[in-house]
Design an enzyme around this catalytic site. Structure first.
Site, PDB file in Angstrom:
ATOM      1  N   LYS A 117       0.828  -1.213   0.000  1.00  0.00           N
ATOM      2  CA  LYS A 117       0.000   0.000   0.000  1.00  0.00           C
ATOM      3  C   LYS A 117       0.858   1.257   0.000  1.00  0.00           C
ATOM      4  CE  LYS A 117      -4.444  -1.676   1.379  1.00  0.00           C
ATOM      5  NZ  LYS A 117      -5.638  -1.615   2.202  1.00  0.00           N
ATOM      6  N   LYS A 199      -5.056 -11.261  -7.158  1.00  0.00           N
ATOM      7  CA  LYS A 199      -6.342 -11.551  -6.515  1.00  0.00           C
ATOM      8  C   LYS A 199      -7.394 -10.533  -6.948  1.00  0.00           C
ATOM      9  CE  LYS A 199      -6.711  -8.981  -2.263  1.00  0.00           C
ATOM     10  NZ  LYS A 199      -7.241  -8.889  -0.960  1.00  0.00           N
ATOM     11  N   LYS A 202     -11.159  -5.012  -4.857  1.00  0.00           N
ATOM     12  CA  LYS A 202     -12.095  -3.906  -5.103  1.00  0.00           C
ATOM     13  C   LYS A 202     -11.382  -2.615  -5.472  1.00  0.00           C
ATOM     14  CE  LYS A 202     -13.286  -3.904  -0.259  1.00  0.00           C
ATOM     15  NZ  LYS A 202     -12.156  -3.640   0.632  1.00  0.00           N
TER      16      LYS A 202
HETATM   17  P1  ATP Z   1      -8.583  -4.468  -1.359  1.00  0.00           P
HETATM   18  O1  ATP Z   1      -9.329  -5.233  -2.412  1.00  0.00           O
HETATM   19  O2  ATP Z   1      -8.844  -3.002  -1.402  1.00  0.00           O
HETATM   20  O3  ATP Z   1      -7.147  -4.846  -1.287  1.00  0.00           O
HETATM   21  P2  ATP Z   1      -9.613  -6.317   0.413  1.00  0.00           P
HETATM   22  O4  ATP Z   1     -10.901  -6.650  -0.253  1.00  0.00           O
HETATM   23  O5  ATP Z   1      -8.472  -7.266   0.317  1.00  0.00           O
HETATM   24  O6  ATP Z   1      -9.188  -4.875  -0.010  1.00  0.00           O
HETATM   25  P3  ATP Z   1     -11.031  -6.239   2.880  1.00  0.00           P
HETATM   26  O7  ATP Z   1     -12.233  -5.689   2.261  1.00  0.00           O
HETATM   27  O8  ATP Z   1     -10.722  -5.692   4.195  1.00  0.00           O
HETATM   28  O9  ATP Z   1      -9.784  -6.029   1.959  1.00  0.00           O
HETATM   29  O10 ATP Z   1     -11.130  -7.822   2.942  1.00  0.00           O
HETATM   30  C1  ATP Z   1     -12.159  -8.430   3.650  1.00  0.00           C
HETATM   31  C2  ATP Z   1     -11.988  -9.920   3.655  1.00  0.00           C
HETATM   32  O11 ATP Z   1     -12.135 -10.438   2.327  1.00  0.00           O
HETATM   33  C3  ATP Z   1     -10.627 -10.381   4.162  1.00  0.00           C
HETATM   34  O12 ATP Z   1     -10.821 -11.486   5.037  1.00  0.00           O
HETATM   35  C4  ATP Z   1      -9.907 -10.799   2.908  1.00  0.00           C
HETATM   36  O13 ATP Z   1      -8.961 -11.801   3.162  1.00  0.00           O
HETATM   37  C5  ATP Z   1     -11.056 -11.322   2.040  1.00  0.00           C
HETATM   38  N1  ATP Z   1     -10.756 -11.183   0.601  1.00  0.00           N
HETATM   39  C6  ATP Z   1     -10.528 -10.055  -0.072  1.00  0.00           C
HETATM   40  N2  ATP Z   1     -10.319 -10.294  -1.393  1.00  0.00           N
HETATM   41  C7  ATP Z   1     -10.389 -11.639  -1.565  1.00  0.00           C
HETATM   42  C8  ATP Z   1     -10.251 -12.529  -2.701  1.00  0.00           C
HETATM   43  N3  ATP Z   1      -9.997 -12.074  -3.929  1.00  0.00           N
HETATM   44  N4  ATP Z   1     -10.422 -13.849  -2.499  1.00  0.00           N
HETATM   45  C9  ATP Z   1     -10.695 -14.326  -1.263  1.00  0.00           C
HETATM   46  N5  ATP Z   1     -10.829 -13.555  -0.149  1.00  0.00           N
HETATM   47  C10 ATP Z   1     -10.678 -12.235  -0.285  1.00  0.00           C
END
Ligand code: ATP
Ligand code: LTN
Length: 334
Positions: A117, A199, A202
């Protein structure tokens, strides 16, 4: 919800830093729903974490309520589970400060998310971004959580939380329960539809790379049709077919099948048919969540009741830990 002493405690949070994706749902929330009967569950919307990167205030407010509504629409039940907004329980920031004084600069410097980040937001490498994991440790340790259900990307932060808890408990015995990361059996990593080496995220600049829980059916269909695959047109999982493998994983979860069953169903068929089937299955899986979320967002009074009651219950539990921590470290009682 009353905490049941016989049950272990689960805690997790999602940041309202944008709109939730299919990755968030399959990797996190969908797995949480099934835990509610067997554990004391606490799920929060981590808005204090979200401001470690710049947010537009009106959007942050909207996204916070949207995440809460999506928790409920996905099946988290406020009668069984504590749902609240992180900033409504002041103890999170209070404990984070104390834990900062028991966390080493070197430990925080090694966190992959900080490195990622700070590279992505080079113009705003603020102290909050750096100490983010101590706030996450506070979220977990305040509730004496036994398990933290997260995706693989968050395991490093849970490990750091364990190190902080251990260090603290060595100085002040029996303060914190030692938490453990709890990885769901499926969906731990849903990949981008445009670059299956990354991955699904969002915060990706390419909106075709992710499916949002609130995307309209026609947008979901379009994004699946454009999903990156390869040229050999066979629907099987293989290391050199990451795009197709990711779609097989998603379709299997959306239709409650094993990946082997999916491969058998599509033997001899082409990518066109498969992508359409993926889109349709995901549209049907997400339809009740989208419609439920839209209904809940129209009922702000109900959402307010949920987050107020949740914060009251959370604050009661958090206060017990804070009193203990203050006593242990030598703060004069109020
Ligand atoms: P960003 O996409 O902005 O990096 P994020 O989606 O990783 O953010 P959070 O919204 O805080 O961050 O994640 C919430 C939960 O969703 C966490 O437990 C994370 O591990 C899970 N998660 C996020 N993206 C994925 C993915 N592509 N596949 C599986 N689990 C995910
Ligand atoms: N850091 C997590 C969100 C998060 C969290 C937590 C997860 C904040 N506090 C406590 C589990 C427990 C993320 O970025 N996905």
């Amino acid at each position: 919800m009353i905490m049941d002493k016989e049950k272990k405690t689960m805690l997790s949070c999602v940041q309202p830093s944008g709109k939730l994706t299919l990755g968030n749902y399959l990797g996190a929330m969908r797995n949480w729903v099934g835990l509610q009967d067997d554990y004391n569950c606490i799920f929060s919307v981590a808005n204090e974490h979200a401001i470690t990167v710049r947010q537009v205030p009106a959007e942050l407010r909207r996204n916070t309520l949207e995440v809460l509504a999506q928790y409920i629409a996905c099946g988290l039940d406020p009668q069984k589970t504590i749902l609240f907004i992180q900033s409504h329980v002041a103890a999170h920031a209070e404990l984070a400060w104390i834990l900062n004084c028991y966390t080493m600069f070197g430990e925080l410097s090694r966190m992959t998310q900080f490195k990622d980040k700070s590279a992505r937001h080079a113009d705003n490498v603020n102290a909050g971004l750096f100490t983010y994991p101590t706030l996450m440790a506070a979220d977990i340790l305040l509730y004496q959580a036994d398990y933290v259900p997260v995706g693989i990307d968050q395991v490093q932060h849970v490990e750091l939380t364990r190190n902080i808890a251990q260090r603290f408990n060595n100085l002040f015995p029996n303060t914190f329960t030692m938490p453990e990361a709890y990885l769901g059996k499926v969906g731990a990593k849903v990949m981008s539809l445009q670059d299956p080496a990354k991955k699904m995220s969002k915060s990706d600049d390419n909106t075709n790379s992710f499916i949002l829980l609130l995307d309209k059916p026609e947008d979901i269909m379009r994004k699946f049709k454009r999903a990156v695959t390869d040229s050999d047109n066979r629907i099987v999982r293989a290391e050199d077919k990451p795009g197709v493998s990711n779609l097989i994983g998603i379709y299997a979860l959306a239709t409650n099948q094993t990946p082997e069953q999916v491969e058998a169903e599509f033997e001899g068929k082409g990518y066109g048919d498969f992508k359409t089937a993926c889109g349709e299955a995901v549209v049907e899986m997400l339809r009740p969540i989208r419609e439920g979320t839209e209904d809940l967002l129209k009922n702000k009074d109900y959402l307010e009741q949920v987050y107020k009651e949740g914060a009251q219950q959370a604050a009661y539990l958090a206060r017990k830990t804070m009193d203990k921590v203050h006593r242990k470290i030598g703060f004069v009682a109020k």
